[in-house]
Design a protein around this motif. Structure first.
Motif, PDB file in Angstrom:
ATOM      1  N   VAL A   4       0.881  -1.216   0.122  1.00  0.00           N
ATOM      2  CA  VAL A   4       0.046   0.084   0.062  1.00  0.00           C
ATOM      3  C   VAL A   4       0.930   1.192  -0.063  1.00  0.00           C
ATOM      4  CG1 VAL A   4      -1.917   1.209   1.170  1.00  0.00           C
ATOM      5  CG2 VAL A   4      -1.489  -1.239   1.344  1.00  0.00           C
ATOM      6  N   ASP A   5       0.603   2.151  -0.772  1.00  0.00           N
ATOM      7  CA  ASP A   5       1.504   3.300  -0.993  1.00  0.00           C
ATOM      8  C   ASP A   5       0.957   4.258   0.084  1.00  0.00           C
ATOM      9  OD1 ASP A   5       3.835   4.491  -1.871  1.00  0.00           O
ATOM     10  OD2 ASP A   5       2.775   5.222  -3.581  1.00  0.00           O
ATOM     11  N   LEU A   6       1.382   4.593   0.964  1.00  0.00           N
ATOM     12  CA  LEU A   6       0.828   5.597   2.082  1.00  0.00           C
ATOM     13  C   LEU A   6       1.629   6.810   2.016  1.00  0.00           C
ATOM     14  CD1 LEU A   6       0.550   3.183   5.251  1.00  0.00           C
ATOM     15  CD2 LEU A   6      -1.344   4.212   3.970  1.00  0.00           C
ATOM     16  N   LEU A  14       1.146   5.612  11.868  1.00  0.00           N
ATOM     17  CA  LEU A  14       1.116   4.088  11.910  1.00  0.00           C
ATOM     18  C   LEU A  14       2.084   3.677  12.854  1.00  0.00           C
ATOM     19  CD1 LEU A  14       0.175   2.205   8.420  1.00  0.00           C
ATOM     20  CD2 LEU A  14      -1.336   2.464  10.809  1.00  0.00           C
ATOM     21  N   GLY A  15       3.239   4.119  12.538  1.00  0.00           N
ATOM     22  CA  GLY A  15       4.533   3.857  13.123  1.00  0.00           C
ATOM     23  C   GLY A  15       4.374   3.991  14.616  1.00  0.00           C
ATOM     24  N   GLU A  16       3.733   5.361  14.779  1.00  0.00           N
ATOM     25  CA  GLU A  16       3.661   5.784  16.417  1.00  0.00           C
ATOM     26  C   GLU A  16       2.404   4.851  16.859  1.00  0.00           C
ATOM     27  OE1 GLU A  16       2.298   9.947  16.921  1.00  0.00           O
ATOM     28  OE2 GLU A  16       4.081  10.556  15.577  1.00  0.00           O
ATOM     29  N   ALA A  20       2.831   2.637  20.129  1.00  0.00           N
ATOM     30  CA  ALA A  20       1.983   2.838  21.260  1.00  0.00           C
ATOM     31  C   ALA A  20       1.476   1.420  21.633  1.00  0.00           C
ATOM     32  CB  ALA A  20       1.061   3.772  20.955  1.00  0.00           C
ATOM     33  N   ILE A  21       1.003   0.594  20.746  1.00  0.00           N
ATOM     34  CA  ILE A  21       0.338  -0.692  20.923  1.00  0.00           C
ATOM     35  C   ILE A  21       1.476  -1.589  21.893  1.00  0.00           C
ATOM     36  CG2 ILE A  21      -0.357  -2.861  19.993  1.00  0.00           C
ATOM     37  CD1 ILE A  21      -1.897  -0.932  17.933  1.00  0.00           C
ATOM     38  N   GLN A  22       2.587  -1.645  21.233  1.00  0.00           N
ATOM     39  CA  GLN A  22       3.634  -2.132  21.867  1.00  0.00           C
ATOM     40  C   GLN A  22       3.951  -1.804  23.239  1.00  0.00           C
ATOM     41  OE1 GLN A  22       5.180  -4.977  20.381  1.00  0.00           O
ATOM     42  NE2 GLN A  22       5.927  -5.162  22.513  1.00  0.00           N
TER      43      GLN A  22
END
Ligand code: ADP
Length: 256
Positions: A4-6, A14-16, A20-22
């Protein structure tokens, strides 16, 4: 092969998000581990006095021991029973605090009268260790507290001051009114190592397990104290020098 070209910005987001989920997952893992450790420690703390109580009551019920031995063993049984009931009381308090079932009734309470009453309760234990207990402060100072809960806090802090003081030492309670009311409990006892100070209000934390076994500590007292003080809108601070002594400071509201 599917990609997917974001746009760069949402890739960052998404990285953040995944970071955060981690972090949340790590927290959860830590929480579960500490829960397990908590249960394991508590089970051990409950079992140890029970083992003594069972062992010594078996011995006491036998005929071949003399009166002196019997008396000595009964004293141990009483001490261990005392430890067990304190531990159970602490655990029930913690459970209530966790479930927010603690009712707090705030009132303007004259502090000196209350301190004299609490001091009266601990005096016999202080005398056994030849400890001097001094109270200073002006008689008209009031604080907004729940008197029952504050008394519990004070008894706990004074009990620690007694336990960790040297024979013949001095414990000083002083009250000062500024914007807020500051109540200090200062001892000249063994003190707390600097590196341990940040943790002493944590559940089950003990500075040195060996020094606590003989003192009968559980490491729950200060965590309850802190939660009780905060539930009354107050704060607690500690300052300590190893081998010189420890001062706990309670900061309370002065007026409703
Ligand atoms: P405990 O029941 O083991 O005394 P607390 O939660 O009351 O547990 O205290 C936590 C730790 O902080 C204790 O193990 C003790 O080492 C240390 N501590 C608390 N009060 C004092 C004090 N007045 N002087 C020295 N050490 C103290």
């Amino acid at each position: 092969d599917f990609t997917v070209d974001l746009p760069a910005a949402s890739r960052d987001e998404l990285g953040e998000l995944s970071a955060a989920i981690q972090l949340l997952a790590d927290d959860l893992h830590r929480l579960q581990t500490s829960r397990r450790e908590f249960l394991a420690s508590i089970s051990h703390e409950l079992r140890t006095p029970l083992t003594y109580i069972k062992g010594y009551s078996d011995i006491v019920s036998k005929n071949h021991i003399n009166d002196e031995e019997r008396e000595q063993y009964i004293d141990i049984i009483k001490e261990e029973t005392e430890k067990l009931s304190k531990l159970i009381k602490d655990l029930l308090d913690l459970a209530k605090l966790d479930q927010h079932e603690f009712s707090i009734q705030l009132d303007e309470v004259p502090l000196m009268t209350m301190l004299e009453r609490v001091a009266g309760k601990v005096r016999p234990a202080f005398q056994k260790k030849q400890l001097e207990l001094v109270i200073t402060g002006s008689g008209d100072i009031k604080a907004v507290v729940d008197p029952v809960r504050l008394e519990q806090v004070l008894l706990n802090l004074l009990d620690n001051a007694r336990k960790y003081s040297h024979q013949g030492g001095k414990v000083k309670i002083s009250v000062v009114k500024e914007d807020k009311v500051h109540l200090f409990i200062k001892d000249e006892g063994i003190g707390i190592p600097k590196e341990d100070l940040p943790y002493i209000f944590e559940r089950l934390f003990r500075v040195d397990k060996s020094r606590n076994r003989e003192m009968g500590g559980t490491g729950l007292g200060l965590s309850i104290v802190k939660e009780l003080i905060e539930a009354q809108g107050g704060k607690i601070n500690v300052q300590s020098d190893l081998q010189k002594g420890t001062t706990f400071e309670l900061i309370l509201e002065g007026e409703l």
